[in-house]
Design an enzyme around this catalytic site. Sequence first.
Site, PDB file in Angstrom:
ATOM      1  N   GLY A  19       0.821  -1.211   0.000  1.00 18.33           N
ATOM      2  CA  GLY A  19       0.000   0.000   0.000  1.00 18.33           C
ATOM      3  C   GLY A  19       0.853   1.259   0.000  1.00 18.33           C
ATOM      4  N   GLY A  20       2.036   1.164  -0.588  1.00 17.68           N
ATOM      5  CA  GLY A  20       2.985   2.280  -0.533  1.00 17.68           C
ATOM      6  C   GLY A  20       2.742   3.356  -1.586  1.00 17.68           C
ATOM      7  N   GLY A  45      -1.144   7.678   0.733  1.00 14.91           N
ATOM      8  CA  GLY A  45      -1.339   7.924   2.166  1.00 14.91           C
ATOM      9  C   GLY A  45      -0.104   7.725   3.028  1.00 14.91           C
ATOM     10  N   ARG A  85      -4.498  -9.997  -1.006  1.00 12.76           N
ATOM     11  CA  ARG A  85      -5.449 -11.043  -0.597  1.00 12.76           C
ATOM     12  C   ARG A  85      -5.177 -12.357  -1.305  1.00 12.76           C
ATOM     13  NH1 ARG A  85     -10.902  -7.809  -1.869  1.00 12.76           N
ATOM     14  NH2 ARG A  85      -9.586  -7.311  -3.637  1.00 12.76           N
ATOM     15  N   SER A 129     -22.198  -7.460   4.619  1.00 14.65           N
ATOM     16  CA  SER A 129     -22.306  -8.778   3.980  1.00 14.65           C
ATOM     17  C   SER A 129     -21.083  -9.612   4.358  1.00 14.65           C
ATOM     18  CB  SER A 129     -22.354  -8.602   2.460  1.00 14.65           C
ATOM     19  OG  SER A 129     -21.113  -8.093   2.012  1.00 14.65           O
ATOM     20  N   TYR A 175      -7.395   0.292  18.219  1.00 12.86           N
ATOM     21  CA  TYR A 175      -8.562  -0.571  18.477  1.00 12.86           C
ATOM     22  C   TYR A 175      -8.234  -2.057  18.318  1.00 12.86           C
ATOM     23  CZ  TYR A 175      -9.652   0.209  13.400  1.00 12.86           C
ATOM     24  OH  TYR A 175      -9.625   0.316  12.033  1.00 12.86           O
ATOM     25  N   LYS A 198      -6.851  -6.234  12.848  1.00 11.77           N
ATOM     26  CA  LYS A 198      -5.687  -5.577  13.461  1.00 11.77           C
ATOM     27  C   LYS A 198      -5.279  -6.319  14.736  1.00 11.77           C
ATOM     28  CE  LYS A 198      -5.298  -1.864  10.668  1.00 11.77           C
ATOM     29  NZ  LYS A 198      -4.181  -1.726   9.722  1.00 11.77           N
ATOM     30  N   PRO A 205      -5.025   9.405  14.777  1.00 11.00           N
ATOM     31  CA  PRO A 205      -5.509  10.026  13.547  1.00 11.00           C
ATOM     32  C   PRO A 205      -4.427  10.753  12.755  1.00 11.00           C
ATOM     33  CG  PRO A 205      -6.130  11.342  15.452  1.00 11.00           C
ATOM     34  CD  PRO A 205      -5.482  10.113  15.993  1.00 11.00           C
ATOM     35  N   ARG A 213     -13.211   7.060   3.450  1.00  9.47           N
ATOM     36  CA  ARG A 213     -13.947   5.839   3.820  1.00  9.47           C
ATOM     37  C   ARG A 213     -14.631   5.963   5.177  1.00  9.47           C
ATOM     38  NH1 ARG A 213      -9.309   3.273   1.738  1.00  9.47           N
ATOM     39  NH2 ARG A 213      -8.386   3.253   3.809  1.00  9.47           N
TER      40      ARG A 213
HETATM   41  P1  NAP Z   1      -4.837   4.552   2.239  1.00  8.91           P
HETATM   42  O1  NAP Z   1      -4.169   5.735   1.644  1.00  8.91           O
HETATM   43  O2  NAP Z   1      -6.205   4.198   1.762  1.00  8.91           O
HETATM   44  O3  NAP Z   1      -3.850   3.307   2.054  1.00  8.91           O
HETATM   45  C1  NAP Z   1      -4.249   2.016   1.851  1.00  8.91           C
HETATM   46  C2  NAP Z   1      -3.322   1.413   0.806  1.00  8.91           C
HETATM   47  O4  NAP Z   1      -3.524  -0.001   0.776  1.00  8.91           O
HETATM   48  C3  NAP Z   1      -3.583   1.934  -0.609  1.00  8.91           C
HETATM   49  O5  NAP Z   1      -2.363   2.301  -1.216  1.00  8.91           O
HETATM   50  C4  NAP Z   1      -4.188   0.738  -1.335  1.00  8.91           C
HETATM   51  O6  NAP Z   1      -3.811   0.732  -2.720  1.00  8.91           O
HETATM   52  C5  NAP Z   1      -3.573  -0.426  -0.568  1.00  8.91           C
HETATM   53  N1  NAP Z   1      -4.402  -1.630  -0.652  1.00  8.91           N
HETATM   54  C6  NAP Z   1      -5.717  -1.749  -0.308  1.00  8.91           C
HETATM   55  N2  NAP Z   1      -6.150  -2.988  -0.580  1.00  8.91           N
HETATM   56  C7  NAP Z   1      -5.088  -3.670  -1.073  1.00  8.91           C
HETATM   57  C8  NAP Z   1      -4.905  -5.002  -1.552  1.00  8.91           C
HETATM   58  N3  NAP Z   1      -5.911  -5.884  -1.539  1.00  8.91           N
HETATM   59  N4  NAP Z   1      -3.681  -5.373  -2.004  1.00  8.91           N
HETATM   60  C9  NAP Z   1      -2.641  -4.466  -2.007  1.00  8.91           C
HETATM   61  N5  NAP Z   1      -2.764  -3.200  -1.572  1.00  8.91           N
HETATM   62  C10 NAP Z   1      -3.973  -2.807  -1.122  1.00  8.91           C
HETATM   63  O7  NAP Z   1      -4.978   4.687   3.831  1.00  8.91           O
HETATM   64  P2  NAP Z   1      -3.945   5.158   4.974  1.00  8.91           P
HETATM   65  O8  NAP Z   1      -4.689   6.063   5.860  1.00  8.91           O
HETATM   66  O9  NAP Z   1      -2.673   5.615   4.382  1.00  8.91           O
HETATM   67  O10 NAP Z   1      -3.717   3.801   5.792  1.00  8.91           O
HETATM   68  C11 NAP Z   1      -2.472   3.154   5.832  1.00  8.91           C
HETATM   69  C12 NAP Z   1      -2.424   2.214   7.042  1.00  8.91           C
HETATM   70  O11 NAP Z   1      -2.506   2.947   8.257  1.00  8.91           O
HETATM   71  C13 NAP Z   1      -3.539   1.181   7.107  1.00  8.91           C
HETATM   72  O12 NAP Z   1      -3.019  -0.033   7.604  1.00  8.91           O
HETATM   73  C14 NAP Z   1      -4.494   1.776   8.125  1.00  8.91           C
HETATM   74  O13 NAP Z   1      -5.297   0.798   8.763  1.00  8.91           O
HETATM   75  C15 NAP Z   1      -3.493   2.374   9.089  1.00  8.91           C
HETATM   76  N6  NAP Z   1      -4.036   3.426   9.954  1.00  8.91           N
HETATM   77  C16 NAP Z   1      -4.311   4.645   9.442  1.00  8.91           C
HETATM   78  C17 NAP Z   1      -4.786   5.629  10.297  1.00  8.91           C
HETATM   79  C18 NAP Z   1      -5.051   7.026   9.785  1.00  8.91           C
HETATM   80  O14 NAP Z   1      -5.425   7.871  10.576  1.00  8.91           O
HETATM   81  N7  NAP Z   1      -4.866   7.304   8.498  1.00  8.91           N
HETATM   82  C19 NAP Z   1      -4.994   5.365  11.659  1.00  8.91           C
HETATM   83  C20 NAP Z   1      -4.703   4.092  12.146  1.00  8.91           C
HETATM   84  C21 NAP Z   1      -4.210   3.122  11.294  1.00  8.91           C
HETATM   85  P3  NAP Z   1      -4.783   0.080  -3.858  1.00  8.91           P
HETATM   86  O15 NAP Z   1      -6.170   0.561  -3.546  1.00  8.91           O
HETATM   87  O16 NAP Z   1      -4.236   0.593  -5.142  1.00  8.91           O
HETATM   88  O17 NAP Z   1      -4.637  -1.401  -3.727  1.00  8.91           O
END
Ligand code: NAP
Length: 280
Positions: free
Chosen positions: A16-17, A20, A69, A106, A148, A163, A191, A200
């Site tokens: 997911g690099g 975000g 997945r 679902s 959480y 998680k 956050p 989302r």
């Molecule tokens: P984000 O920008 O939506 O990042 C999620 C990334 O995961 C996207 O680059 C997405 O790319 C990739 N991804 C999703 N499904 C995937 C799949 N099946 N296979 C491969 N890649 C996949 O969200 P973010 O906020 O940066 O979150 C990053 C991490 O931080 C997550 O683990 C999240 O739970 C954690 N986190 C975030 C927060 C916050 O405040 N932002 C707080 C607590 C924890 P594609 O859609 O192109 O696959």
Amino acid sequence: MFLPDLLKGKTILVTGGGTGLGKAMGHRFLELGADLVICGRREQVLKDTAAEFDRTFKGRTGWHVCDVRDPGAVEAMVEAQWRRAPLDALLNNAAGNIAARSETLSTRAIDAVLGIVLHGTAYCTWACGKRWLAEKRRASVLNIVATYAWTGCGYVVPSAMAKAGVLAMTQSLAVEWGGRGIRMNAIAPGPFPTEGAWSRLVPRPDLAREIETRNPLGRPGRHEELANLASYLLSDQAEYINGECVTIDAGRWLKGAGQLNFLERLTDEEWAMMRPAKKN
Ligand code: NAP
């Protein structure tokens, strides 16, 4: 705050690099000398991020289209990467999440979140871990969880379940693999606003303000704060940290947990009234 070559010589895969927080952490790893590999499902997103990084850090970012997945796709990605350059570290950051009343979800939706966060993290960790063990290569894994994982959370229940599982994996493998040179840690961010998570999970601007400011510091996290923590934990300087989950949330979850923390809302007059009356 770090030596500029803190991560030099390391090749780090960030799932997911392309977006975000994964992108922010990857950028910092590059600044600190690492070679970077990013993966995700959307090719254009990966290409754009790699091209952006290339402008400053020429030729040091690789990418793979991979749905974590799918265990076959993960194995193929890791095998291809190993032929190019074996990894030294893995950052399990990819995630999906759905905010919903749980009874409306679902089974497909439940599977989707568990599939990315729990299974995807396991597939990537196993694919790298078995190679590191076979080669006796020192390596490090960092898993992005959420607070959480231990408090639980309504409306994002599959994510909380996943998680929690990732945290259990972190602690379990830290013990099993630690003695064979593979460190395993986690970060639980509070956050840190990103387009992906906020679109989302946060449907209204007033709720965005609430999630961002309801913590003792009254502000959201800065991406570079998380990126610095991740860099330290993946560096050799953190060699003695294994099986740990570091929370970076300004004290947010503790604020929610402490039974009497609501007293912060009292006025000076109310505090004065609360003082025990002096005897005689
Ligand atoms: P984000 O920008 O939506 O990042 C999620 C990334 O995961 C996207 O680059 C997405 O790319 C990739 N991804 C999703 N499904 C995937 C799949 N099946 N296979 C491969 N890649 C996949 O969200 P973010 O906020 O940066 O979150 C990053 C991490 O931080 C997550 O683990 C999240 O739970 C954690 N986190 C975030 C927060 C916050 O405040 N932002 C707080 C607590 C924890 P594609 O859609 O192109 O696959």
